[in-house]
Scaffold this motif. Sequence first.
Motif, PDB file in Angstrom:
ATOM      1  N   LEU A  24      25.223  35.449  35.288  1.00 37.47           N
ATOM      2  CA  LEU A  24      25.140  35.816  36.705  1.00 37.47           C
ATOM      3  C   LEU A  24      24.116  36.921  36.926  1.00 37.47           C
ATOM      4  O   LEU A  24      23.856  37.727  36.029  1.00 37.47           O
ATOM      5  CB  LEU A  24      26.504  36.300  37.199  1.00 37.47           C
ATOM      6  N   SER A  25      23.604  36.957  38.129  1.00 34.52           N
ATOM      7  CA  SER A  25      22.755  38.088  38.507  1.00 34.52           C
ATOM      8  C   SER A  25      23.645  39.332  38.570  1.00 34.52           C
ATOM      9  O   SER A  25      24.869  39.210  38.711  1.00 34.52           O
ATOM     10  CB  SER A  25      22.120  37.843  39.874  1.00 34.52           C
ATOM     11  N   PRO A  26      23.066  40.529  38.484  1.00 36.20           N
ATOM     12  CA  PRO A  26      23.893  41.735  38.591  1.00 36.20           C
ATOM     13  C   PRO A  26      24.715  41.771  39.886  1.00 36.20           C
ATOM     14  O   PRO A  26      25.882  42.161  39.884  1.00 36.20           O
ATOM     15  CB  PRO A  26      22.877  42.874  38.546  1.00 36.20           C
ATOM     16  N   ARG A  27      24.135  41.310  40.969  1.00 40.64           N
ATOM     17  CA  ARG A  27      24.854  41.289  42.251  1.00 40.64           C
ATOM     18  C   ARG A  27      26.052  40.341  42.197  1.00 40.64           C
ATOM     19  O   ARG A  27      27.160  40.700  42.563  1.00 40.64           O
ATOM     20  CB  ARG A  27      23.902  40.896  43.374  1.00 40.64           C
ATOM     21  N   ASP A  28      25.825  39.109  41.724  1.00 39.21           N
ATOM     22  CA  ASP A  28      26.918  38.142  41.633  1.00 39.21           C
ATOM     23  C   ASP A  28      27.988  38.599  40.649  1.00 39.21           C
ATOM     24  O   ASP A  28      29.186  38.390  40.859  1.00 39.21           O
ATOM     25  CB  ASP A  28      26.397  36.763  41.242  1.00 39.21           C
ATOM     26  N   ILE A  54      28.557  49.057  40.952  1.00 39.54           N
ATOM     27  CA  ILE A  54      28.587  48.458  42.287  1.00 39.54           C
ATOM     28  C   ILE A  54      27.366  48.914  43.078  1.00 39.54           C
ATOM     29  O   ILE A  54      26.664  48.108  43.689  1.00 39.54           O
ATOM     30  CB  ILE A  54      29.904  48.806  43.016  1.00 39.54           C
ATOM     31  N   GLU A  55      27.094  50.200  43.031  1.00 43.39           N
ATOM     32  CA  GLU A  55      25.937  50.742  43.756  1.00 43.39           C
ATOM     33  C   GLU A  55      24.625  50.182  43.208  1.00 43.39           C
ATOM     34  O   GLU A  55      23.755  49.753  43.965  1.00 43.39           O
ATOM     35  CB  GLU A  55      25.928  52.269  43.678  1.00 43.39           C
ATOM     36  N   GLU A  56      24.497  50.157  41.876  1.00 45.47           N
ATOM     37  CA  GLU A  56      23.265  49.666  41.248  1.00 45.47           C
ATOM     38  C   GLU A  56      23.016  48.190  41.540  1.00 45.47           C
ATOM     39  O   GLU A  56      21.875  47.748  41.579  1.00 45.47           O
ATOM     40  CB  GLU A  56      23.315  49.896  39.743  1.00 45.47           C
ATOM     41  N   SER A  57      24.100  47.427  41.749  1.00 47.16           N
ATOM     42  CA  SER A  57      23.946  45.996  42.017  1.00 47.16           C
ATOM     43  C   SER A  57      23.463  45.727  43.434  1.00 47.16           C
ATOM     44  O   SER A  57      23.082  44.604  43.758  1.00 47.16           O
ATOM     45  CB  SER A  57      25.269  45.267  41.785  1.00 47.16           C
ATOM     46  N   GLY A  58      23.501  46.750  44.275  1.00 46.28           N
ATOM     47  CA  GLY A  58      23.050  46.589  45.645  1.00 46.28           C
ATOM     48  C   GLY A  58      24.130  46.173  46.625  1.00 46.28           C
ATOM     49  O   GLY A  58      23.848  45.917  47.787  1.00 46.28           O
ATOM     50  N   LEU A  59      25.385  46.095  46.149  1.00 41.54           N
ATOM     51  CA  LEU A  59      26.467  45.743  47.066  1.00 41.54           C
ATOM     52  C   LEU A  59      26.622  46.839  48.114  1.00 41.54           C
ATOM     53  O   LEU A  59      26.529  48.022  47.805  1.00 41.54           O
ATOM     54  CB  LEU A  59      27.793  45.571  46.325  1.00 41.54           C
ATOM     55  N   THR A  60      26.870  46.416  49.330  1.00 42.74           N
ATOM     56  CA  THR A  60      27.042  47.348  50.438  1.00 42.74           C
ATOM     57  C   THR A  60      28.503  47.386  50.864  1.00 42.74           C
ATOM     58  O   THR A  60      29.323  46.571  50.413  1.00 42.74           O
ATOM     59  CB  THR A  60      26.196  46.902  51.642  1.00 42.74           C
ATOM     60  N   THR A  61      28.808  48.312  51.749  1.00 45.99           N
ATOM     61  CA  THR A  61      30.147  48.373  52.322  1.00 45.99           C
ATOM     62  C   THR A  61      30.477  47.055  53.012  1.00 45.99           C
ATOM     63  O   THR A  61      31.598  46.545  52.885  1.00 45.99           O
ATOM     64  CB  THR A  61      30.232  49.541  53.324  1.00 45.99           C
ATOM     65  N   ASP A  62      29.507  46.487  53.714  1.00 52.95           N
ATOM     66  CA  ASP A  62      29.725  45.197  54.366  1.00 52.95           C
ATOM     67  C   ASP A  62      30.035  44.102  53.350  1.00 52.95           C
ATOM     68  O   ASP A  62      30.883  43.235  53.604  1.00 52.95           O
ATOM     69  CB  ASP A  62      28.511  44.798  55.204  1.00 52.95           C
ATOM     70  N   ASP A  63      29.361  44.129  52.210  1.00 50.11           N
ATOM     71  CA  ASP A  63      29.640  43.143  51.163  1.00 50.11           C
ATOM     72  C   ASP A  63      31.084  43.264  50.667  1.00 50.11           C
ATOM     73  O   ASP A  63      31.781  42.265  50.493  1.00 50.11           O
ATOM     74  CB  ASP A  63      28.698  43.320  49.967  1.00 50.11           C
ATOM     75  N   ILE A  64      31.499  44.504  50.427  1.00 50.85           N
ATOM     76  CA  ILE A  64      32.859  44.718  49.922  1.00 50.85           C
ATOM     77  C   ILE A  64      33.889  44.294  50.965  1.00 50.85           C
ATOM     78  O   ILE A  64      34.894  43.651  50.633  1.00 50.85           O
ATOM     79  CB  ILE A  64      33.046  46.173  49.466  1.00 50.85           C
TER      80      ILE A  64
END
Length: 115
Positions: A24-28, A54-64
């Motif tokens: 998986l990509s870091p984000r996925d 979580i921060e390094e993967s680029g996930l945002t509050t909206d994503d969570i």
Amino acid sequence: MSSESPVLDTLTDMTAASVDHNSLSPRDFMLARVAALIAMDAPPISWFANAAAIEESGLTTDDIQGIMIAVAPVVGGPRVMAAGGHILRALGIAIAVADAEIAEAELAAAEDGQS
């Protein structure tokens, strides 16, 4: 075991192996981990331990929030609401750690200035 922190070392090794052996990509990867943290009712320290990734993967509050909405029908509303509370407590831990690091740095600087 010769280590002073065998449990933490084991958890670190497990995490490193899961990163090394996935496609998986870091984000996925972190999307899946956040969903698992919610499903398992992970305690605040688990959220804190994953915060940097979580921060390094680029996930945002909206994503969570999106992940919480997506898993709510499967894991249940109380589990999702508990995750929100655990995340807030993890933020409190992060703030306390940062404050302690700042205080330590200021103390070290003051001691250096007195030398």
